[in-house]
Each structure stands twice: as structure tokens, then as C-alpha cells.
Design a protein around this motif. Structure first.
Motif, mmCIF file in Angstrom:
data_model
loop_
_atom_site.group_PDB
_atom_site.id
_atom_site.type_symbol
_atom_site.label_atom_id
_atom_site.label_comp_id
_atom_site.label_asym_id
_atom_site.label_seq_id
_atom_site.Cartn_x
_atom_site.Cartn_y
_atom_site.Cartn_z
ATOM 1 N N SER A 284 0.857 -1.182 0.000
ATOM 2 C CA SER A 284 0.000 0.000 0.000
ATOM 3 C C SER A 284 0.889 1.228 0.000
ATOM 4 C CB SER A 284 -0.903 -0.007 1.232
ATOM 5 O OG SER A 284 -0.125 0.199 2.386
ATOM 6 N N GLU A 285 0.277 2.398 -0.107
ATOM 7 C CA GLU A 285 1.063 3.639 -0.110
ATOM 8 C C GLU A 285 1.838 3.782 1.196
ATOM 9 O OE1 GLU A 285 2.845 6.853 -1.689
ATOM 10 O OE2 GLU A 285 1.540 5.480 -2.766
ATOM 11 N N VAL A 286 1.288 3.260 2.301
ATOM 12 C CA VAL A 286 1.944 3.376 3.600
ATOM 13 C C VAL A 286 3.268 2.607 3.618
ATOM 14 C CG1 VAL A 286 1.732 2.838 6.058
ATOM 15 C CG2 VAL A 286 -0.226 3.740 4.809
ATOM 16 N N ASP A 287 3.292 1.393 3.041
ATOM 17 C CA ASP A 287 4.524 0.611 3.068
ATOM 18 C C ASP A 287 5.178 0.539 1.684
ATOM 19 O OD1 ASP A 287 2.616 -2.447 3.552
ATOM 20 O OD2 ASP A 287 2.791 -1.191 1.800
ATOM 21 N N ARG A 288 4.954 1.549 0.865
ATOM 22 C CA ARG A 288 5.548 1.652 -0.463
ATOM 23 C C ARG A 288 7.065 1.735 -0.339
ATOM 24 N NH1 ARG A 288 7.593 5.901 -2.798
ATOM 25 N NH2 ARG A 288 6.705 7.274 -1.245
ATOM 26 N N PRO A 289 7.798 0.818 -0.991
ATOM 27 C CA PRO A 289 9.266 0.938 -0.969
ATOM 28 C C PRO A 289 9.705 2.279 -1.544
ATOM 29 C CG PRO A 289 8.592 -1.181 -1.864
ATOM 30 C CD PRO A 289 7.352 -0.348 -1.739
ATOM 31 N N GLU A 290 10.789 2.819 -1.034
ATOM 32 C CA GLU A 290 11.235 4.154 -1.454
ATOM 33 C C GLU A 290 11.630 4.214 -2.919
ATOM 34 O OE1 GLU A 290 15.873 4.393 -0.230
ATOM 35 O OE2 GLU A 290 14.457 4.573 1.412
ATOM 36 N N TRP A 291 11.928 3.094 -3.557
ATOM 37 C CA TRP A 291 12.329 3.097 -4.960
ATOM 38 C C TRP A 291 11.137 3.164 -5.916
ATOM 39 C CZ3 TRP A 291 10.508 -1.303 -7.359
ATOM 40 C CH2 TRP A 291 10.316 -2.435 -6.581
ATOM 41 N N ILE A 292 9.924 3.114 -5.382
ATOM 42 C CA ILE A 292 8.721 3.246 -6.209
ATOM 43 C C ILE A 292 8.229 4.686 -6.108
ATOM 44 C CG2 ILE A 292 6.326 2.513 -6.518
ATOM 45 C CD1 ILE A 292 7.120 -0.204 -5.442
ATOM 46 N N PRO A 293 8.007 5.340 -7.246
ATOM 47 C CA PRO A 293 7.566 6.743 -7.194
ATOM 48 C C PRO A 293 6.155 6.865 -6.621
ATOM 49 C CG PRO A 293 7.414 5.912 -9.434
ATOM 50 C CD PRO A 293 8.096 4.847 -8.626
ATOM 51 N N ARG A 294 5.867 8.022 -6.051
ATOM 52 C CA ARG A 294 4.515 8.286 -5.525
ATOM 53 C C ARG A 294 3.509 8.438 -6.662
ATOM 54 N NH1 ARG A 294 4.351 9.087 -0.240
ATOM 55 N NH2 ARG A 294 6.221 9.749 0.836
ATOM 56 N N ALA A 295 3.961 8.955 -7.797
ATOM 57 C CA ALA A 295 3.087 9.161 -8.947
ATOM 58 C C ALA A 295 3.908 9.008 -10.222
ATOM 59 C CB ALA A 295 2.463 10.553 -8.890
ATOM 60 N N GLY A 296 3.242 8.637 -11.294
ATOM 61 C CA GLY A 296 3.901 8.553 -12.586
ATOM 62 C C GLY A 296 4.883 7.406 -12.698
ATOM 63 N N ILE A 297 5.968 7.686 -13.397
ATOM 64 C CA ILE A 297 6.984 6.676 -13.701
ATOM 65 C C ILE A 297 8.357 7.275 -13.427
ATOM 66 C CG2 ILE A 297 7.958 5.220 -15.527
ATOM 67 C CD1 ILE A 297 5.257 5.930 -17.055
ATOM 68 N N GLN A 298 9.265 6.462 -12.936
ATOM 69 C CA GLN A 298 10.665 6.885 -12.851
ATOM 70 C C GLN A 298 11.522 5.741 -13.371
ATOM 71 O OE1 GLN A 298 11.341 7.682 -8.685
ATOM 72 N NE2 GLN A 298 12.197 5.674 -8.332
ATOM 73 N N LEU A 299 12.755 6.040 -13.706
ATOM 74 C CA LEU A 299 13.682 5.004 -14.138
ATOM 75 C C LEU A 299 14.526 4.584 -12.956
ATOM 76 C CD1 LEU A 299 14.817 6.394 -17.596
ATOM 77 C CD2 LEU A 299 13.151 4.590 -17.116
ATOM 78 N N GLY A 300 14.521 3.280 -12.671
ATOM 79 C CA GLY A 300 15.354 2.741 -11.605
ATOM 80 C C GLY A 300 16.676 2.270 -12.191
ATOM 81 N N LYS A 301 17.765 2.665 -11.580
ATOM 82 C CA LYS A 301 19.094 2.278 -12.065
ATOM 83 C C LYS A 301 19.411 0.865 -11.594
ATOM 84 C CE LYS A 301 23.854 3.878 -12.128
ATOM 85 N NZ LYS A 301 24.791 4.871 -11.585
ATOM 86 N N ALA A 302 19.710 -0.010 -12.540
ATOM 87 C CA ALA A 302 20.069 -1.387 -12.207
ATOM 88 C C ALA A 302 21.299 -1.402 -11.320
ATOM 89 C CB ALA A 302 20.320 -2.186 -13.478
#
Length: 132
Positions: A3-21
Motif C-alpha cells: 500500500s502507499e503506507v509501506d511503499r518501498p522508497e524506490w517506487i515513485p509516488r506518482a507517474g513513472i521513474q527510471l530505476g538504475k540497475a
């Protein structure tokens, strides 16, 4: 399901981001229907707990299996599989959609769980080589 409460920090709050491998995870990309079938097979093998899998709805219709950093090495992967990892002189990025809201074209096929586990690379490799 996270859920938003336990959302890992690497997941954006909104939209899309690129995660660096090589930071939070690496990824294995399998394109098209083969990737979608593989995601379904992996989910059946794990009782629905496959780990985080992102799929794209356009272009090559890529499916990204988020795996632990370094877990794809020391295995022979088919040429149709792309390993997205970090190495000397190599940087790879993986699309990471938010848990909620419009993120098209990438979306979560299987969302991250509250426990934060990733796709098990050895199991993914076995699913890739199983006939069904």
C-alpha cells in the motif's frame, strides 16, 4: 500487496521513474507474448507470489522481472532475454511505475509485496526453460 503506507522508497509516488540497475534491483526483460506467458507461469509456480513484474503496453511489449542485484550472473540465459544490470562501463535503467494512478505504458503485472521480496532469479530461469 504493498500500500502507499509501506511503499518501498524506490517506487515513485506518482507517474513513472527510471530505476538504475544494480542499486535496489536488477531486471530480466523478456519481450512480447513470451514475457507475458513467462510471468503467468512464474505466478502459477509461486502461488501468485511471483515478485514485482512490470509490463509495457506499447513497443516491444516488454516484461521486466525485478530480481536481486547480481542474481542473473552465472546462468546461461537465452539470446531473447535481456539482462539489465550494472557493470564497468555499463548502466541500465528499468521503468518503475507508481502503485496508483496513470502510469501507462508501463504498469505493474504483479505489484511489490509488503515484504519487499523480488523475483527469485533461479526460479525465473527454471520457469523460462519449463514447457508449461
Amino acid at each position: 500487496m504493498a500500500s502507499e503506507v509501506d511503499r518501498p522508497e524506490w517506487i515513485p509516488r506518482a507517474g513513472i521513474q527510471l530505476g538504475k540497475a544494480g542499486v535496489q534491483f536488477d531486471a530480466v526483460r523478456v519481450d512480447g507474448l513470451r514475457g507475458r506467458a513467462l510471468a503467468g507461469r512464474l505466478a502459477r509456480m509461486t502461488g501468485g507470489a511471483a515478485g514485482p513484474i512490470v509490463e509495457e503496453a506499447n513497443g516491444r511489449r516488454a516484461v521486466y522481472f525485478l530480481v536481486p542485484v547480481g542474481s542473473t550472473s552465472h546462468r546461461a540465459w537465452p539470446e531473447s532475454v535481456t539482462r539489465l544490470t550494472a557493470a564497468a562501463n555499463r548502466i541500465s535503467y528499468i521503468p518503475v511505475p507508481a502503485l496508483n494512478g496513470c502510469t501507462w505504458p508501463p504498469t505493474w503485472r504483479y505489484r511489490p509485496t509488503a515484504g519487499g521480496h523480488l523475483v527469485h532469479a533461479r526460479l525465473l530461469h527454471a520457469a523460462l526453460h519449463s514447457s508449461g
